[in-house]
Design a protein around this motif. Structure first.
Motif, PDB file in Angstrom:
ATOM      1  N   SER A 193       0.859  -1.189   0.000  1.00 24.44           N
ATOM      2  CA  SER A 193       0.000   0.000   0.000  1.00 24.44           C
ATOM      3  C   SER A 193       0.889   1.231   0.000  1.00 24.44           C
ATOM      4  CB  SER A 193      -0.915   0.005   1.236  1.00 24.44           C
ATOM      5  OG  SER A 193      -0.137   0.129   2.410  1.00 24.44           O
ATOM      6  N   ASP A 194       0.292   2.414  -0.217  1.00 25.18           N
ATOM      7  CA  ASP A 194       1.058   3.645  -0.090  1.00 25.18           C
ATOM      8  C   ASP A 194       1.661   3.724   1.314  1.00 25.18           C
ATOM      9  OD1 ASP A 194       0.191   4.237  -2.624  1.00 25.18           O
ATOM     10  OD2 ASP A 194      -1.219   5.808  -2.015  1.00 25.18           O
ATOM     11  N   LEU A 195       2.898   4.228   1.391  1.00 24.40           N
ATOM     12  CA  LEU A 195       3.603   4.301   2.668  1.00 24.40           C
ATOM     13  C   LEU A 195       3.898   5.748   3.049  1.00 24.40           C
ATOM     14  CD1 LEU A 195       6.264   1.467   2.097  1.00 24.40           C
ATOM     15  CD2 LEU A 195       4.048   1.263   3.259  1.00 24.40           C
ATOM     16  N   HIS A 196       3.986   6.007   4.340  1.00 27.66           N
ATOM     17  CA  HIS A 196       4.395   7.314   4.863  1.00 27.66           C
ATOM     18  C   HIS A 196       5.848   7.547   4.454  1.00 27.66           C
ATOM     19  CE1 HIS A 196       5.481  10.461   7.662  1.00 27.66           C
ATOM     20  NE2 HIS A 196       4.210  10.519   8.140  1.00 27.66           N
ATOM     21  N   SER A 197       6.096   8.652   3.736  1.00 25.61           N
ATOM     22  CA  SER A 197       7.454   8.858   3.212  1.00 25.61           C
ATOM     23  C   SER A 197       8.457   9.197   4.312  1.00 25.61           C
ATOM     24  CB  SER A 197       7.453   9.961   2.154  1.00 25.61           C
ATOM     25  OG  SER A 197       7.095  11.210   2.736  1.00 25.61           O
ATOM     26  N   GLY A 198       7.966   9.706   5.459  1.00 25.33           N
ATOM     27  CA  GLY A 198       8.891   9.971   6.554  1.00 25.33           C
ATOM     28  C   GLY A 198       9.315   8.697   7.257  1.00 25.33           C
ATOM     29  N   LEU A 199       8.406   7.738   7.356  1.00 24.59           N
ATOM     30  CA  LEU A 199       8.718   6.497   8.059  1.00 24.59           C
ATOM     31  C   LEU A 199       9.428   5.481   7.170  1.00 24.59           C
ATOM     32  CD1 LEU A 199       5.361   5.980  10.027  1.00 24.59           C
ATOM     33  CD2 LEU A 199       7.526   6.973  10.850  1.00 24.59           C
TER      34      LEU A 199
END
Length: 457
Positions: A199-205
């Motif tokens: 799935s789309d992921l948090h770019s900071g994490l």
């Protein structure tokens, strides 16, 4: 007498958008109009049912020793969107000055009418004309002609004994410089999807740890060309044939201005393949183009993600002896071989068409044993265009694709004489489509002269 302009006005009035099921009734009305128009000329008309939109065939039979010409056209048109940009009603023919406006005016009802009117006038003047004629008017050209190839295969025996195909569904540079198209590029279409995380992921994490599918897709796409604009796919150019010197000379006579061309498309510089002018590259060389690239978030504002997937649409234009299946596999294999670890790729193949090339008579590379009727038709075309338009035609390859022309050649063995009767200013596929009435009238005279010459009268 047959009134070509009045007939064209009526023809344009029928709403024949093949791509939209909302126009089913209009498609049927247009088919019936074409059938009646050809029947009124004394031809024997057959409506060939297909899974979607019928094909109208109309025949003038005669002595088997008479020459036989197949005249091709299509009665379907493009959608009219965006309707708000039209200055006239798209399905109500409007004459302003020397132009007739309406959807289908130039593609293909107007140019097609030139040949229908030519036959009508010839048969009125010479009822015993020693010429067999078959009209083949389809209703699916704007959606890829899916029903025409099966018809060609079904009627192969009948059509193969004709001598050539006559049509006008190609472009001329201007109203005083007619082009006779002798080559069309083929095409192969594909869509590629790259899939990364579930799935789309948090770019900071997760950014910097997971390969971003958009980044990977951009890298793969960038790898498919070299800086000099050659396609960087092994084997891509293997079946490209050499351009003959007479073809380059014909193109030079066009006198095209590279700066004017760049300005017309709104760019500051052009980027043809090394060793070719932009105009040679368009007509003689294959391409690999990115038609759309997407993935992730494209709405207003920011959304800081590593997208789960990215996609690209690609089409390749083909020339010479290039085969769509072969080229499609070469490109797909090159893409799949360049997918980084951690990502998966799917390649979906789309529509395709082989390139087409015919060599007119009296050229250094004219095939030995070329049909004398075809050769006569080309010589008659050159003489007729020169006399009627006041300038000899240019015999040019065109950059676009009409896959069915190559299918006609492959299935029936027939070559085509393609006389360009629409112009750059005619707004094909766009709002305010129109056709020059002067070109239409001259096109009728050219077609009459060709048919008379082929008939030997």
């Amino acid at each position: 007498m047959f009134d070509a302009i009045e007939k064209l006005k009526e023809y344009i009035g029928y709403q024949s958008v093949s791509a939209d099921s909302a126009y089913k009734e209009g498609m049927g009305q247009t088919r019936d109009f074409v059938a009646k128009m050809l029947g009124d000329l004394g031809l024997s008309v057959e409506i060939v049912n297909t899974p979607k939109h019928p094909i109208v065939m109309a025949r003038r039979t005669g002595d088997p020793s008479w020459p036989h010409v197949v005249i091709y056209g299509h009665y379907d048109v493009q959608p009219v969107d965006p309707i708000e940009l039209w200055e006239t009603k798209p399905f109500e023919a409007t004459i302003k000055g020397d132009r007739i406006y309406g959807r289908g005016a130039a593609d293909n009802k107007g140019p097609q009418m030139a040949h229908i009117a030519a036959v009508a006038e010839l048969l009125e003047e010479c009822p015993d004309l020693p010429l067999r004629i078959t009209f083949l008017i389809e209703g699916e050209e704007e959606v890829g002609s899916p029903s025409l190839l099966p018809l060609l295969e079904e009627r192969k025996e009948e059509l193969s004994e004709a001598d050539f195909v006559l049509l006008s569904d190609t472009l001329s540079p201007s109203s005083d410089q007619i082009a006779v198209t002798v080559g069309l590029r083929g095409i192969v279409d594909m869509e590629v999807e790259l899939v990364g995380p579930k799935s789309d992921l948090h770019s900071g994490l997760h950014g910097g740890a997971v390969y971003n599918p958009l980044q990977a897709m951009a890298e793969i796409c960038a790898s498919l060309h070299t800086p000099d604009n050659r396609v960087n796919v092994p084997g891509f150019y293997d079946d490209v044939t050499e351009v003959e010197e007479w073809e380059r000379d014909e193109l030079k006579e066009l006198g095209a201005d590279m700066d004017a061309y760049a300005a017309s498309v709104g760019v500051d510089a052009l980027h043809p393949i090394a060793g070719y002018t932009p105009f040679e590259a368009i007509r003689y060389m294959p391409t690999l183009e990115f038609n759309g690239l997407w993935g992730g978030y494209t709405g207003e504002g920011s959304k800081t993600i590593v997208p789960a997937k990215a996609s690209v649409k690609i089409t390749c234009r083909l020339v010479g002896n290039m085969k769509p299946d072969v080229v499609g596999k070469l490109v797909a294999d090159a893409i799949l071989s360049r997918v980084p670890k951690g990502l998966k790729a799917k390649v979906k193949m789309g529509h395709k068409g082989v390139p087409y090339l015919v060599v007119p008579p009296d050229r250094p590379n004219t095939p030995a044993g070329q049909s004398e009727v075809l050769a006569n038709a080309y010589r008659a075309t050159e003489a007729a265009v020169t006399d009627v338009f006041g300038k000899k035609p240019l015999f040019l390859r065109e950059g676009g694709s009409i896959p069915i022309i190559a299918d006609v050649k492959r299935v029936t063995g027939l070559d085509s004489v393609m006389i360009g009767l629409f112009l750059p200013e005619d707004n094909l596929h766009a709002p305010n489509e129109s056709m020059s009435l002067d070109v239409l009238k001259k096109g009728i005279q050219v077609s009459k002269r060709i048919l008379k010459s082929v008939a030997g009268v």
